[in-house]
Each structure stands twice: as C-alpha cells, then as structure tokens.
Motif scaffolding. Sequence first.
Motif, PDB file in Angstrom:
ATOM      1  N   LEU A  28       0.832  -1.206   0.000  1.00 23.33           N
ATOM      2  CA  LEU A  28       0.000   0.000   0.000  1.00 23.33           C
ATOM      3  C   LEU A  28       0.865   1.254   0.000  1.00 23.33           C
ATOM      4  O   LEU A  28       0.543   2.249  -0.659  1.00 23.33           O
ATOM      5  N   TRP A  29       1.965   1.215   0.742  1.00 24.66           N
ATOM      6  CA  TRP A  29       2.870   2.361   0.777  1.00 24.66           C
ATOM      7  C   TRP A  29       3.451   2.614  -0.620  1.00 24.66           C
ATOM      8  O   TRP A  29       3.532   3.756  -1.074  1.00 24.66           O
ATOM      9  N   ALA A  30       3.825   1.539  -1.307  1.00 29.13           N
ATOM     10  CA  ALA A  30       4.356   1.680  -2.664  1.00 29.13           C
ATOM     11  C   ALA A  30       3.301   2.259  -3.603  1.00 29.13           C
ATOM     12  O   ALA A  30       3.612   3.112  -4.446  1.00 29.13           O
ATOM     13  N   GLU A  31       2.069   1.823  -3.448  1.00 32.52           N
ATOM     14  CA  GLU A  31       0.965   2.352  -4.259  1.00 32.52           C
ATOM     15  C   GLU A  31       0.779   3.848  -3.989  1.00 32.52           C
ATOM     16  O   GLU A  31       0.566   4.628  -4.914  1.00 32.52           O
ATOM     17  N   GLY A  73       1.378   7.105  -6.890  1.00 27.99           N
ATOM     18  CA  GLY A  73       0.396   8.109  -7.302  1.00 27.99           C
ATOM     19  C   GLY A  73      -0.445   8.584  -6.138  1.00 27.99           C
ATOM     20  O   GLY A  73      -1.546   8.059  -5.930  1.00 27.99           O
ATOM     21  N   PRO A  74       0.038   9.552  -5.366  1.00 28.12           N
ATOM     22  CA  PRO A  74      -0.723  10.023  -4.211  1.00 28.12           C
ATOM     23  C   PRO A  74      -2.105  10.563  -4.570  1.00 28.12           C
ATOM     24  O   PRO A  74      -3.045  10.425  -3.799  1.00 28.12           O
ATOM     25  N   SER A  75      -2.252  11.139  -5.755  1.00 28.47           N
ATOM     26  CA  SER A  75      -3.555  11.694  -6.135  1.00 28.47           C
ATOM     27  C   SER A  75      -4.563  10.585  -6.452  1.00 28.47           C
ATOM     28  O   SER A  75      -5.769  10.805  -6.373  1.00 28.47           O
ATOM     29  N   ARG A  76      -4.081   9.410  -6.819  1.00 27.81           N
ATOM     30  CA  ARG A  76      -4.981   8.279  -7.100  1.00 27.81           C
ATOM     31  C   ARG A  76      -5.221   7.412  -5.871  1.00 27.81           C
ATOM     32  O   ARG A  76      -5.935   6.421  -5.947  1.00 27.81           O
ATOM     33  N   PHE A  77      -4.625   7.761  -4.761  1.00 26.45           N
ATOM     34  CA  PHE A  77      -4.745   6.974  -3.532  1.00 26.45           C
ATOM     35  C   PHE A  77      -6.035   7.389  -2.826  1.00 26.45           C
ATOM     36  O   PHE A  77      -6.115   8.458  -2.224  1.00 26.45           O
ATOM     37  N   HIS A 111      -6.352   4.956   2.226  1.00 26.81           N
ATOM     38  CA  HIS A 111      -5.747   5.606   3.396  1.00 26.81           C
ATOM     39  C   HIS A 111      -6.205   4.901   4.671  1.00 26.81           C
ATOM     40  O   HIS A 111      -5.402   4.656   5.577  1.00 26.81           O
ATOM     41  N   GLY A 112      -7.492   4.592   4.731  1.00 25.35           N
ATOM     42  CA  GLY A 112      -8.034   3.892   5.897  1.00 25.35           C
ATOM     43  C   GLY A 112      -7.398   2.526   6.089  1.00 25.35           C
ATOM     44  O   GLY A 112      -7.083   2.127   7.205  1.00 25.35           O
TER      45      GLY A 112
END
Length: 130
Positions: free
Chosen positions: A83-86, A90-94, A99-100
Amino acid sequence: MATRGAEPEPATLRLVDGTHNATRHGNRAKAREQIDEAQTSFGKLVQPAGPKGEALKACKRYIAPAGWLDGSREPAAIAFCELWAEFKRGPSRFSASMHGQMRAYMSELGLPDERNRAGGEEEEKDEFFG
C-alpha cells in the motif's frame, strides 16, 4: 463491520505497562508463559523476498526496525508495504479507503504507538515528581 468498544490490549503490553489484573486476565506467570510460547512458535519476522522498489524501501524503513513484530504479522507487513508503494506511485490516485486501510495496517503493526519506539527524546524531569 465495526465492533463496539475499545480493542482489547495485548497481553504483552498489559505486562509491560503494569495494567495486568489477576482477576480479569488470570495469573501473571501463565500470561508470560503464553506470550513466550507464541513468540517462539511464530519466530522473528523476516523480510519477505517479494517486495521491490518503494515497497522494499518501506520494509527497510518501517518493518525492519520494528523488533516487537513476530512472524504472525507478516501478511499485514507485506500488505502495508505494498500500500505504501501504491501511495508513492500516485498520491492523487490513492483513495480515502486506501488511506483507511493503510492506517489500519499501521495500527495493527504497532507503528504509530510511541511506546514501541526505543530511545527517542529524553523527557524533561519534573522537579516535584521526577
């Protein structure tokens, strides 16, 4: 689905912080025995061979120093690193749900709990209670 009330405190933490109650939690020596048995049966958490790139960096930065983790937490550690790699890709697509999930994995692994961190800043001594 969520359950009501606070999550039960792990037996290890109850013994460390002194909140173990013999009437509620049983004999202290027996609890220590069960903790030791669980730690030896699962063994130490070893770094999985699968993660690459950002997931590997997350493993080295967050999971490797976490000496309190045993082998039973490996699936949660792998999922957290992925999840951290994801998130890094792309933080905007996360999404908020991701996050939860990441926060839940961090909590399950004990990463945000300051009691698990060794060393750190020295607390100021209170002249009356120090």
